[in-house]
Design a protein around this motif. Structure first.
Motif, PDB file in Angstrom:
ATOM      1  N   VAL A  15       0.842  -1.199   0.000  1.00 14.02           N
ATOM      2  CA  VAL A  15       0.000   0.000   0.000  1.00 14.02           C
ATOM      3  C   VAL A  15       0.877   1.248   0.000  1.00 14.02           C
ATOM      4  CG1 VAL A  15      -1.739   1.293   1.290  1.00 14.02           C
ATOM      5  CG2 VAL A  15      -1.898  -1.186   1.133  1.00 14.02           C
ATOM      6  N   ALA A  16       1.959   1.231   0.757  1.00 14.65           N
ATOM      7  CA  ALA A  16       2.874   2.376   0.804  1.00 14.65           C
ATOM      8  C   ALA A  16       3.505   2.629  -0.565  1.00 14.65           C
ATOM      9  CB  ALA A  16       3.958   2.138   1.852  1.00 14.65           C
ATOM     10  N   VAL A  17       3.829   1.567  -1.294  1.00 16.75           N
ATOM     11  CA  VAL A  17       4.364   1.730  -2.654  1.00 16.75           C
ATOM     12  C   VAL A  17       3.295   2.328  -3.558  1.00 16.75           C
ATOM     13  CG1 VAL A  17       5.202   0.506  -4.700  1.00 16.75           C
ATOM     14  CG2 VAL A  17       6.073  -0.101  -2.447  1.00 16.75           C
ATOM     15  N   GLU A  18       2.082   1.801  -3.458  1.00 14.93           N
ATOM     16  CA  GLU A  18       0.976   2.282  -4.282  1.00 14.93           C
ATOM     17  C   GLU A  18       0.699   3.770  -4.041  1.00 14.93           C
ATOM     18  OE1 GLU A  18      -3.228   0.384  -5.497  1.00 14.93           O
ATOM     19  OE2 GLU A  18      -2.996   0.775  -3.355  1.00 14.93           O
ATOM     20  N   GLN A  19       0.832   4.211  -2.797  1.00 17.55           N
ATOM     21  CA  GLN A  19       0.571   5.602  -2.445  1.00 17.55           C
ATOM     22  C   GLN A  19       1.768   6.518  -2.688  1.00 17.55           C
ATOM     23  OE1 GLN A  19      -0.686   5.234   1.633  1.00 17.55           O
ATOM     24  NE2 GLN A  19      -2.764   4.646   1.059  1.00 17.55           N
ATOM     25  N   GLY A  20       2.920   5.938  -3.027  1.00 19.66           N
ATOM     26  CA  GLY A  20       4.105   6.735  -3.300  1.00 19.66           C
ATOM     27  C   GLY A  20       4.916   7.102  -2.072  1.00 19.66           C
ATOM     28  N   ALA A  21       4.608   6.508  -0.931  1.00 17.74           N
ATOM     29  CA  ALA A  21       5.338   6.804   0.299  1.00 17.74           C
ATOM     30  C   ALA A  21       6.754   6.218   0.263  1.00 17.74           C
ATOM     31  CB  ALA A  21       4.580   6.263   1.509  1.00 17.74           C
TER      32      ALA A  21
END
Length: 55
Positions: A15-21
């Motif tokens: 999810v963090a990758v998907e959100q760009g974090a």
């Protein structure tokens, strides 16, 4: 670079990758199937014990 889940838990990494974090993560493959259902083929019981060339 962060190691051993020091920034995100395995379940949160995709999810963090998907959100760009974060730019990249290597979570367990079971967790990736939430985003790419086709990646779940390795859990099919018919493939257990077979070599790559047999699949």
């Amino acid at each position: 670079m962060f190691e051993a889940g020091s920034k995100y838990k395995d379940s949160e990494a995709a999810v963090a990758v998907e959100q760009g974090a974060i730019d990249i993560a290597i979570p367990q493959y079971q967790l990736i199937s939430r985003f790419v259902p086709e990646s779940d083929f390795e859990q099919l019981p018919m493939l257990y014990g077979m070599g790559r060339e047999e699949i």
